[in-house]
Design a protein around this motif. Structure first.
Motif, mmCIF file in Angstrom:
data_model
loop_
_atom_site.group_PDB
_atom_site.id
_atom_site.type_symbol
_atom_site.label_atom_id
_atom_site.label_comp_id
_atom_site.label_asym_id
_atom_site.label_seq_id
_atom_site.Cartn_x
_atom_site.Cartn_y
_atom_site.Cartn_z
ATOM 1 N N GLY A 70 0.743 -1.096 -0.102
ATOM 2 C CA GLY A 70 -0.059 -0.048 -0.009
ATOM 3 C C GLY A 70 0.682 1.318 0.087
ATOM 4 O O GLY A 70 0.192 2.563 0.379
ATOM 5 N N ALA A 71 2.148 1.072 -0.248
ATOM 6 C CA ALA A 71 2.942 2.400 -0.126
ATOM 7 C C ALA A 71 2.475 3.425 -1.396
ATOM 8 O O ALA A 71 1.781 2.865 -2.378
ATOM 9 N N ASN A 72 2.764 4.726 -1.275
ATOM 10 C CA ASN A 72 2.279 5.848 -2.358
ATOM 11 C C ASN A 72 3.513 5.613 -3.344
ATOM 12 O O ASN A 72 4.592 6.006 -3.196
ATOM 13 N N LEU A 73 2.897 4.982 -4.701
ATOM 14 C CA LEU A 73 4.050 4.844 -5.589
ATOM 15 C C LEU A 73 4.750 6.362 -6.216
ATOM 16 O O LEU A 73 5.859 6.309 -6.627
ATOM 17 N N ALA A 74 3.927 7.274 -5.876
ATOM 18 C CA ALA A 74 4.406 8.554 -6.272
ATOM 19 C C ALA A 74 5.696 9.203 -5.567
ATOM 20 O O ALA A 74 6.326 10.043 -5.849
ATOM 21 N N LYS A 75 5.808 8.565 -4.334
ATOM 22 C CA LYS A 75 7.073 8.746 -3.596
ATOM 23 C C LYS A 75 8.154 8.029 -4.103
ATOM 24 O O LYS A 75 9.227 7.735 -3.410
ATOM 25 N N GLY A 76 7.956 6.961 -5.106
ATOM 26 C CA GLY A 76 9.046 6.176 -5.495
ATOM 27 C C GLY A 76 10.012 6.771 -6.550
ATOM 28 O O GLY A 76 9.997 8.018 -6.704
ATOM 29 N N THR A 77 10.697 5.862 -7.248
ATOM 30 C CA THR A 77 11.540 6.440 -8.274
ATOM 31 C C THR A 77 11.468 5.648 -9.601
ATOM 32 O O THR A 77 10.829 4.375 -9.701
ATOM 33 N N ILE A 78 11.651 6.207 -10.757
ATOM 34 C CA ILE A 78 11.673 5.637 -12.183
ATOM 35 C C ILE A 78 12.735 4.782 -12.270
ATOM 36 O O ILE A 78 14.051 5.403 -12.201
ATOM 37 N N LYS A 79 12.750 3.688 -12.571
ATOM 38 C CA LYS A 79 13.828 2.794 -13.036
ATOM 39 C C LYS A 79 13.820 2.154 -14.050
ATOM 40 O O LYS A 79 12.797 1.248 -14.368
ATOM 41 N N GLY A 80 14.554 2.576 -15.124
ATOM 42 C CA GLY A 80 14.374 2.045 -16.699
ATOM 43 C C GLY A 80 12.806 2.537 -17.019
ATOM 44 O O GLY A 80 12.311 3.534 -16.906
ATOM 45 N N ASP A 81 12.148 1.486 -17.363
ATOM 46 C CA ASP A 81 10.832 1.809 -17.884
ATOM 47 C C ASP A 81 9.581 1.401 -16.827
ATOM 48 O O ASP A 81 8.460 1.048 -16.984
ATOM 49 N N SER A 82 9.977 1.347 -15.355
ATOM 50 C CA SER A 82 9.373 0.846 -14.565
ATOM 51 C C SER A 82 9.318 1.871 -13.362
ATOM 52 O O SER A 82 10.140 2.777 -13.318
ATOM 53 N N LEU A 83 8.386 1.621 -12.477
ATOM 54 C CA LEU A 83 8.038 2.729 -11.293
ATOM 55 C C LEU A 83 8.539 1.878 -10.160
ATOM 56 O O LEU A 83 7.646 0.907 -10.091
ATOM 57 N N ALA A 84 9.304 2.234 -9.400
ATOM 58 C CA ALA A 84 9.924 1.469 -7.998
ATOM 59 C C ALA A 84 9.176 1.842 -6.840
ATOM 60 O O ALA A 84 9.078 3.265 -6.623
ATOM 61 N N CYS A 85 8.682 1.198 -6.070
ATOM 62 C CA CYS A 85 8.073 1.316 -4.819
ATOM 63 C C CYS A 85 8.912 1.821 -3.925
ATOM 64 O O CYS A 85 10.119 1.176 -3.645
#
Length: 378
Positions: A70-85
């Motif tokens: 349930g973490a907020n993905l907008a607080k994550g980082t973009i790694k390649g073509d994926s969004l990292a939690c």
């Protein structure tokens, strides 16, 4: 004997309250460039939270919270073509599939989140919303602005407004509201016609600026003439080509007037202006004209917003013949709030209404003359 004033019942305001369902259709989230900074962006819309991130295949939109914990993905980082939690580094691709879990031997088969259909057009990002989870079709797509891809227009001069305490329908009502253009947008609408058909609702208007107002809030002064053709393509996105005649010269502009719902009682307005580049005209000059038009429109929208924030929702407005086809427009608008199979013929059939503006313009001219006389005598 009972007088007519006492025998006529008092009309009560009727309101069923704001719908909890959100409209089916394409919604503009803003300019593409604002999401291309290498970071994920949280957008609160449709009563939930979504996240926008950039990939090699364009901008993608996912549900805003990780399906793992349930973490907020907008607080994550973009790694390649994926969004990292940010919590456990689960990676999510633009199609909603989990692309990797660094600490795990395998990715669970059920590791999938919701991916929202997106489209990039006219320099803007769109997301498709439908409670039935349908995919958008070409019949309801957003049209391209002619010449946009060829660089024939200035950059967008862009503004946003947050409207709290009101439903999106308040904004759409403006399509038929001829009279408010004099009182709120400070122009004489001397020609006004509406056409609704299918998923498109159009307003045709010719107007002149009022000479009794601050020139900074005017389209171009007393001698200016504005010809406008504004069409909603679906429930929330309007393209409005405009021709402004000023001092014998024509300025061609296009206005985008769009919004998306945050929840059932608030929405965000995205609007912008671009001007057509003319041969020999410096791009900075074209942008300056767009900025000037945006300033004028910002004033008018600001007036609208203040009214929407304080007004009552009214489902049974008391109308005159000069108020336009309010009920027909609202019936057109209903098609976006029901399942596709429940759309009825009168929601999409052609409606065409032209308003006789002669009496209104005559009254307003006298009011303006009185205002000018008072200003001279002050």
């Amino acid at each position: 004997m009972t007088s007519s004033s006492t025998s006529t019942p008092v009309r009560e305001i009727e309101s069923a309250g704001n719908p909890t369902r959100f409209a089916r259709g394409w919604h503009c989230l803003g300019l593409v460039e604002q999401y291309r900074d290498g970071k994920p962006h949280q957008v609160k819309a449709f009563g939930t939270s979504i996240v926008v991130f950039d990939t090699s295949e364009g901008l993608k939109v996912l549900d805003g919270y990780c399906r793992h914990m349930g973490a907020n993905l907008a607080k994550g980082t973009i790694k390649g073509d994926s969004l990292a939690c940010p919590f456990h580094d689960w990676r999510w691709g633009g199609n909603g599939r989990c692309t990797g879990i660094p600490y795990a031997k395998r990715v669970p088969v059920a590791a999938k989140t919701r991916s929202w259909p997106t489209m990039e057009r006219n320099g803007q990002l769109f997301v498709w919303h439908d409670p039935q989870r349908s995919q958008p079709t070409e019949e309801v797509t957003i049209p391209e602005i002619e010449g946009w891809e060829d660089g024939q227009w200035s950059d967008w001069s862009w503004q946003t407004f947050l409207v709290e305490g009101a439903h999106c329908r308040e904004m759409v009502d403006n399509v038929v509201d001829m009279a408010h253009f004099f009182y709120v947008h400070l122009v004489f609408p001397h020609y006004f016609r509406n056409v609704f058909e299918g998923h498109v609702a159009t307003q045709y208007m010719h107007s002149r600026s009022r000479p009794d107002i601050d020139p900074e809030n005017s389209y171009g002064g007393e001698d200016s003439e504005l010809r406008s053709e504004a069409s909603y393509f679906g429930p929330s996105y309007m393209i409005n080509p405009q021709q402004l005649e000023v001092g014998g010269k024509t300025v061609e502009a296009v206005l985008i007037n769009s919004h998306y719902p945050i929840d059932s009682s608030s929405f965000l307005i995205n609007f912008g202006v671009a001007t057509r580049r003319e041969p020999g005209v410096d791009p900075e000059q074209a942008r300056a004209v767009a900025d000037g038009l945006t300033q004028t429109l910002t004033y008018g929208f600001g007036q609208d917003v203040e009214i929407w924030r304080d007004k009552a929702r009214i489902d049974n407005p008391l109308l005159t013949e000069q108020d336009g086809p309010v009920y027909q427009l609202r019936r057109w608008y209903e098609q976006f709030y029901v399942d596709v199979e429940d759309i009825e013929e009168d929601m999409t059939q052609r409606v065409e209404v032209e308003i006789d503006t002669e009496h209104a313009v005559g009254t307003w001219k006298r009011e303006v003359e009185e205002n000018l006389a008072a200003m001279k005598g002050a």
